[in-house]
Design a protein around this motif. Sequence first.
Motif, PDB file in Angstrom:
ATOM      1  N   LEU A 180       0.981  -1.320  -0.304  1.00  0.00           N
ATOM      2  CA  LEU A 180      -0.051  -0.148   0.047  1.00  0.00           C
ATOM      3  C   LEU A 180       0.926   1.388   0.136  1.00  0.00           C
ATOM      4  CD1 LEU A 180      -2.785  -0.858   2.375  1.00  0.00           C
ATOM      5  CD2 LEU A 180      -2.836  -1.068   0.212  1.00  0.00           C
ATOM      6  N   GLN A 181       2.184   1.227   0.744  1.00  0.00           N
ATOM      7  CA  GLN A 181       2.927   2.358   0.620  1.00  0.00           C
ATOM      8  C   GLN A 181       2.239   3.516   1.323  1.00  0.00           C
ATOM      9  OE1 GLN A 181       5.663   2.704  -2.455  1.00  0.00           O
ATOM     10  NE2 GLN A 181       6.329   0.722  -2.584  1.00  0.00           N
ATOM     11  N   LEU A 182       1.659   3.498   2.484  1.00  0.00           N
ATOM     12  CA  LEU A 182       0.680   4.739   2.905  1.00  0.00           C
ATOM     13  C   LEU A 182       1.572   5.956   2.995  1.00  0.00           C
ATOM     14  CD1 LEU A 182      -1.056   2.752   5.679  1.00  0.00           C
ATOM     15  CD2 LEU A 182      -1.890   3.173   3.380  1.00  0.00           C
ATOM     16  N   GLN A 183       0.956   6.910   3.141  1.00  0.00           N
ATOM     17  CA  GLN A 183       1.546   8.361   3.036  1.00  0.00           C
ATOM     18  C   GLN A 183       2.457   8.477   4.336  1.00  0.00           C
ATOM     19  OE1 GLN A 183      -1.199  11.655   2.654  1.00  0.00           O
ATOM     20  NE2 GLN A 183       0.390  13.027   2.303  1.00  0.00           N
ATOM     21  N   GLY A 184       3.578   8.780   3.932  1.00  0.00           N
ATOM     22  CA  GLY A 184       4.357   9.275   5.316  1.00  0.00           C
ATOM     23  C   GLY A 184       5.741   8.163   5.228  1.00  0.00           C
ATOM     24  N   LEU A 185       5.574   7.139   4.306  1.00  0.00           N
ATOM     25  CA  LEU A 185       6.773   6.233   4.234  1.00  0.00           C
ATOM     26  C   LEU A 185       8.179   6.880   3.449  1.00  0.00           C
ATOM     27  CD1 LEU A 185       4.771   3.252   4.163  1.00  0.00           C
ATOM     28  CD2 LEU A 185       6.149   3.274   5.760  1.00  0.00           C
ATOM     29  N   LYS A 186       7.623   7.736   2.636  1.00  0.00           N
ATOM     30  CA  LYS A 186       8.629   8.499   2.029  1.00  0.00           C
ATOM     31  C   LYS A 186       9.615   7.475   0.948  1.00  0.00           C
ATOM     32  CE  LYS A 186       9.150  11.802   5.733  1.00  0.00           C
ATOM     33  NZ  LYS A 186      10.083  12.335   6.881  1.00  0.00           N
ATOM     34  N   GLY A 187       8.898   6.670   0.511  1.00  0.00           N
ATOM     35  CA  GLY A 187       9.735   5.646  -0.471  1.00  0.00           C
ATOM     36  C   GLY A 187      10.570   4.807   0.626  1.00  0.00           C
ATOM     37  N   GLY A 188      10.423   4.621   1.610  1.00  0.00           N
ATOM     38  CA  GLY A 188      11.396   3.918   2.589  1.00  0.00           C
ATOM     39  C   GLY A 188      12.230   4.500   3.410  1.00  0.00           C
ATOM     40  N   PHE A 189      12.344   6.123   3.102  1.00  0.00           N
ATOM     41  CA  PHE A 189      13.091   6.869   3.922  1.00  0.00           C
ATOM     42  C   PHE A 189      12.662   7.175   5.152  1.00  0.00           C
ATOM     43  CE2 PHE A 189      14.331   7.681  -0.265  1.00  0.00           C
ATOM     44  CZ  PHE A 189      15.619   7.902  -0.586  1.00  0.00           C
ATOM     45  N   SER A 190      12.173   6.156   5.818  1.00  0.00           N
ATOM     46  CA  SER A 190      11.273   6.454   7.217  1.00  0.00           C
ATOM     47  C   SER A 190      11.587   5.346   8.129  1.00  0.00           C
ATOM     48  CB  SER A 190      10.012   6.372   6.859  1.00  0.00           C
ATOM     49  OG  SER A 190       9.415   5.150   6.724  1.00  0.00           O
ATOM     50  N   LEU A 191      11.290   5.686   9.594  1.00  0.00           N
ATOM     51  CA  LEU A 191      11.706   4.800  10.597  1.00  0.00           C
ATOM     52  C   LEU A 191      10.785   3.588  10.601  1.00  0.00           C
ATOM     53  CD1 LEU A 191      13.018   4.008  13.250  1.00  0.00           C
ATOM     54  CD2 LEU A 191      11.251   5.629  14.498  1.00  0.00           C
ATOM     55  N   ILE A 192       9.661   3.631  10.071  1.00  0.00           N
ATOM     56  CA  ILE A 192       8.621   2.585  10.079  1.00  0.00           C
ATOM     57  C   ILE A 192       8.915   1.533   8.965  1.00  0.00           C
ATOM     58  CG2 ILE A 192       6.146   2.159   9.293  1.00  0.00           C
ATOM     59  CD1 ILE A 192       5.310   4.954   9.750  1.00  0.00           C
ATOM     60  N   TRP A 193       9.742   1.845   7.995  1.00  0.00           N
ATOM     61  CA  TRP A 193      10.354   0.942   7.064  1.00  0.00           C
ATOM     62  C   TRP A 193      11.359   0.159   7.610  1.00  0.00           C
ATOM     63  CZ3 TRP A 193       9.073  -2.279   3.575  1.00  0.00           C
ATOM     64  CH2 TRP A 193      10.245  -2.977   2.606  1.00  0.00           C
ATOM     65  N   PHE A 194      12.274   0.889   8.355  1.00  0.00           N
ATOM     66  CA  PHE A 194      13.321   0.284   9.060  1.00  0.00           C
ATOM     67  C   PHE A 194      12.961  -0.630  10.283  1.00  0.00           C
ATOM     68  CE2 PHE A 194      17.225   3.293   8.606  1.00  0.00           C
ATOM     69  CZ  PHE A 194      16.916   3.374   7.074  1.00  0.00           C
ATOM     70  N   LEU A 195      11.678  -0.301  10.730  1.00  0.00           N
ATOM     71  CA  LEU A 195      11.030  -1.290  11.808  1.00  0.00           C
ATOM     72  C   LEU A 195      10.812  -2.593  11.225  1.00  0.00           C
ATOM     73  CD1 LEU A 195       8.970   1.150  13.978  1.00  0.00           C
ATOM     74  CD2 LEU A 195      11.198   0.396  14.539  1.00  0.00           C
ATOM     75  N   PHE A 196      10.144  -2.582   9.776  1.00  0.00           N
ATOM     76  CA  PHE A 196       9.633  -3.652   9.312  1.00  0.00           C
ATOM     77  C   PHE A 196      10.962  -4.702   8.946  1.00  0.00           C
ATOM     78  CE2 PHE A 196       9.123  -5.903   5.176  1.00  0.00           C
ATOM     79  CZ  PHE A 196       8.184  -6.766   5.598  1.00  0.00           C
ATOM     80  N   ILE A 197      11.964  -3.861   8.296  1.00  0.00           N
ATOM     81  CA  ILE A 197      13.046  -4.618   8.018  1.00  0.00           C
ATOM     82  C   ILE A 197      13.865  -5.334   9.228  1.00  0.00           C
ATOM     83  CG2 ILE A 197      15.531  -4.634   6.835  1.00  0.00           C
ATOM     84  CD1 ILE A 197      14.450  -2.445   5.267  1.00  0.00           C
ATOM     85  N   PHE A 198      13.725  -4.651  10.359  1.00  0.00           N
ATOM     86  CA  PHE A 198      14.270  -5.321  11.734  1.00  0.00           C
ATOM     87  C   PHE A 198      13.593  -6.366  11.991  1.00  0.00           C
ATOM     88  CE2 PHE A 198      14.501  -5.879  15.976  1.00  0.00           C
ATOM     89  CZ  PHE A 198      15.724  -5.575  16.568  1.00  0.00           C
TER      90      PHE A 198
END
Length: 365
Positions: free
Chosen positions: A169-187
Amino acid sequence: MSIIKEGRTSNIECLRCIAMLFIVLNHCILHIVTKRLSLDTEPIFFCLMNFVYQVVYNGVNLFVLISGYFLVKTTRNTTNWEKVTKLWLSVFFYSAIIYAFSIGIHRKPLNFQELIHVLMPIRYDSYWFITQYLGLYIMSPFLAKWARSMSKQEYKIMLVSFFIITSILQLQGLKGGFSLIWFLFIFMFAGYIQLWESESFTIKRWNTYAGIIFIFISALLFLISFPINGKTLNIVSYWGFYNGPLLFIASVSLFLFFKKIKESKLVVVVSKLSPYMFGVYLVHENPIVKEHLWSYLNGLFTEIRISNLFLIAIIILFSSAFIEYLRQLIFRTLKIDSLFYNAIKNTFSLITTIIKKQFHKCLIH
């Protein structure tokens, strides 16, 4: 500092070095090649660069995957503030020193707003990756505890839900992965590999064909870049963002591939550079260095060949790593990290004691 930490393997530490080389190459392509290359002018070189660009864009995801894979094993109940302070101090050191050199060389007056940004580089996002990574590191003990508390089925459901939200879905605020939320998922995904790989049919099968999957996805990103980007050199929007589904699959595939390779002499030698890779990022991505580095390199070369580009990236990596080696040597010799941490801890304890005493006096009166 060149010895691999206990519990870490040289093949993964080698991948950390490759991930940083990918990041440097990514920046080389972004700042030098994209501005002067199109499909019409040099089709063969364009295609080569296009493929390399899709491959090296995996660097950030790889770096976070590696960190998550090891950090999920932590048994700490709270954040290791001493390591947080150490990381912050290295960021502050480069930010302040490079700014001081710039002021001295160019003999320009101090700008108060610039100075505030220099003294607070993480707060003002001078290094976007470090800002997000520091947030991830602070939260890592709690994420690790959560990861270990879940059953395999619960973990899978959480990851699928997380992946749909952040990558599909790449919700607004993820900034193409330049975000802490994406880092949390990868972790958390790296944590699943660490904790459940031996019992996961999907990860086992993925591991078997990891190298092939990585090549296939990279080639697929290369092919779909033409209808999406046209004749310009760029990463593939949505699919090829840091949190793009295809790039994510490619990143995990390369991670799994390196995790199972044998620890050859070359791998061991390359892994010795691993402790200095953060420094490579801090040096070459410093805002002041960036401004002058890419301007100088663009003026230096009238045309760029792929061999030149790799040479530039390797020179940047090794020179920055050497600077970080010197910084670590100075800090270790003078015990700057421990002195700074103890000073902060003692100051915090003093302030806490004063506040408690004042609060106690208020209660008595």
